[in-house]
Design a protein around this motif. Structure first.
Motif, PDB file in Angstrom:
ATOM      1  N   UNK A   1       0.948  -1.190   0.020  1.00  0.00           N
ATOM      2  CA  UNK A   1       0.007   0.020   0.030  1.00  0.00           C
ATOM      3  C   UNK A   1       0.769   1.258  -0.068  1.00  0.00           C
ATOM      4  N   UNK A   2       0.717   1.954  -1.123  1.00  0.00           N
ATOM      5  CA  UNK A   2       1.618   3.318  -1.089  1.00  0.00           C
ATOM      6  C   UNK A   2       1.344   4.264  -0.119  1.00  0.00           C
ATOM      7  N   UNK A   3       1.966   5.040   0.095  1.00  0.00           N
ATOM      8  CA  UNK A   3       1.729   6.411   0.862  1.00  0.00           C
ATOM      9  C   UNK A   3       1.208   7.335  -0.181  1.00  0.00           C
ATOM     10  N   UNK A   4       0.151   8.108  -0.067  1.00  0.00           N
ATOM     11  CA  UNK A   4      -0.227   9.357  -0.783  1.00  0.00           C
ATOM     12  C   UNK A   4       0.961  10.268  -1.065  1.00  0.00           C
ATOM     13  N   UNK A   5       1.381  10.559  -2.248  1.00  0.00           N
ATOM     14  CA  UNK A   5       2.225  11.691  -2.648  1.00  0.00           C
ATOM     15  C   UNK A   5       1.659  12.936  -2.637  1.00  0.00           C
ATOM     16  N   UNK A   6       2.448  13.735  -1.861  1.00  0.00           N
ATOM     17  CA  UNK A   6       2.169  15.239  -1.854  1.00  0.00           C
ATOM     18  C   UNK A   6       3.348  16.056  -2.334  1.00  0.00           C
ATOM     19  N   UNK A  27       2.412  10.447   7.759  1.00  0.00           N
ATOM     20  CA  UNK A  27       2.116   9.340   7.092  1.00  0.00           C
ATOM     21  C   UNK A  27       2.156   9.513   5.506  1.00  0.00           C
ATOM     22  N   UNK A  28       2.437  10.653   5.138  1.00  0.00           N
ATOM     23  CA  UNK A  28       2.423  11.173   3.711  1.00  0.00           C
ATOM     24  C   UNK A  28       3.879  11.003   2.911  1.00  0.00           C
ATOM     25  N   UNK A  29       3.917  10.774   1.852  1.00  0.00           N
ATOM     26  CA  UNK A  29       5.155  10.805   1.130  1.00  0.00           C
ATOM     27  C   UNK A  29       5.091  12.302   0.647  1.00  0.00           C
ATOM     28  N   UNK A  30       6.229  13.228   0.583  1.00  0.00           N
ATOM     29  CA  UNK A  30       6.277  14.394   0.405  1.00  0.00           C
ATOM     30  C   UNK A  30       7.431  14.716  -0.482  1.00  0.00           C
ATOM     31  N   UNK A  48       1.097  11.896  -8.392  1.00  0.00           N
ATOM     32  CA  UNK A  48       1.075  12.624  -7.546  1.00  0.00           C
ATOM     33  C   UNK A  48      -0.436  13.076  -7.047  1.00  0.00           C
ATOM     34  N   UNK A  49      -0.809  12.644  -5.631  1.00  0.00           N
ATOM     35  CA  UNK A  49      -2.028  12.714  -5.261  1.00  0.00           C
ATOM     36  C   UNK A  49      -2.756  14.202  -4.735  1.00  0.00           C
ATOM     37  N   UNK A  50      -1.796  15.114  -4.366  1.00  0.00           N
ATOM     38  CA  UNK A  50      -2.183  16.383  -4.136  1.00  0.00           C
ATOM     39  C   UNK A  50      -0.996  17.080  -4.132  1.00  0.00           C
ATOM     40  N   UNK A  51      -1.327  18.615  -4.376  1.00  0.00           N
ATOM     41  CA  UNK A  51      -0.158  19.518  -4.275  1.00  0.00           C
ATOM     42  C   UNK A  51      -0.430  20.944  -3.511  1.00  0.00           C
ATOM     43  N   UNK A  52       0.369  21.426  -2.760  1.00  0.00           N
ATOM     44  CA  UNK A  52       0.082  22.454  -2.106  1.00  0.00           C
ATOM     45  C   UNK A  52       1.033  23.534  -2.591  1.00  0.00           C
ATOM     46  N   UNK A  53       0.477  24.856  -3.016  1.00  0.00           N
ATOM     47  CA  UNK A  53       1.247  25.557  -3.865  1.00  0.00           C
ATOM     48  C   UNK A  53       1.186  26.988  -3.500  1.00  0.00           C
ATOM     49  N   UNK A  54       2.360  27.501  -3.157  1.00  0.00           N
ATOM     50  CA  UNK A  54       2.377  28.921  -2.866  1.00  0.00           C
ATOM     51  C   UNK A  54       2.256  29.836  -4.006  1.00  0.00           C
TER      52      UNK A  54
END
Length: 225
Positions: A1-6, A27-30, A48-54
């Motif tokens: 089970x892969x960790x979600x990639x952020x 518990x996320x891969x970042x 990629x499962x989610x992005x946090x963007x400035x």
């Protein structure tokens, strides 16, 4: 089970490191970037499962970058994290493809909750507590497996292999699919590696060879039946 990639794109290095640390602890891969440079290539190569963007980034402004990747067909959820806090700024963020918008200064615990809320909607399987298949119960939080109520001691690899089989029950999984979805990237991938791992897993969950959970499909791979 892969960790979600952020993926995080943030040009303040101290903040980027803090976000990487906090999300990794959850518990996320970042993967962090100080600008949008090289991010598109990363998106092409990784799932990629989610992005946090400035938004205030060197080179390409954050929301412009998101608008660009949306035009290329990427639908990865995006949370904008920005000091641009006017109503017009927030509206523009959503119009250019953002799924959420958090203004600086911000509460990091709230950010983590919002990350989890979005991922729970788009990848609910990563937030399940347990899986049940016939008389096999998999506790996803504790990473423990029970067969007919009895604890079975599995390695990390064997656990991930069983998880993959249960999530794809009655589907024939090729050895290539299993190598790609279960094995770590750093490991040498060989088909015989899969054969050995499946054999060991079968011996642990069905030591008397009475239940036949996993069937071999000649020339292709395996399936859980």
């Amino acid at each position: 089970m892969k960790k979600p990639l952020i993926v995080i794109i943030e040009d303040e290095e101290d903040l980027l490191e803090l976000l990487e640390y906090k999300l990794s602890k959850e518990g996320f891969e970042v993967e962090g970037f100080l600008s949008t440079k090289n991010v598109l290539q990363f998106l092409e190569e990784e799932s990629v499962d989610l992005m946090i963007v400035d938004r205030n980034l060197p080179g390409v402004e954050g929301s412009e970058f998101v608008k660009t990747i949306r035009a290329k067909g990427y639908d990865t959820p995006v949370i904008f994290l920005s000091a641009k806090n006017q109503e017009s700024d927030i509206e523009l963020g959503f119009l250019r493809g953002g799924d959420d918008y958090i203004t600086k200064p911000f509460n990091i615990n709230e950010l983590i909750l919002r990350v989890k809320a979005i991922l729970k909607r788009v990848k609910p399987q990563d937030f399940e507590d347990e899986l049940v298949y016939k008389d096999i119960k998999v506790d996803l939080k504790k990473r423990e497996v029970f067969v007919d109520g009895n604890f079975v001691d599995l390695t990390k690899l064997e656990f991930n292999l069983l998880y993959t089989f249960i999530k794809n029950k009655n589907v024939v999984l090729s050895r290539d699919f299993l190598l790609e979805n279960v094995w770590e990237k750093s490991e040498i991938h060989q088909e015989k590696t899969v054969n050995v791992a499946v054999k060991r897993l079968k011996e642990k969950i069905d030591p008397k060879k009475e239940k036949g959970y996993i069937k071999s499909v000649r020339g292709i791979g395996y399936k859980l039946v």
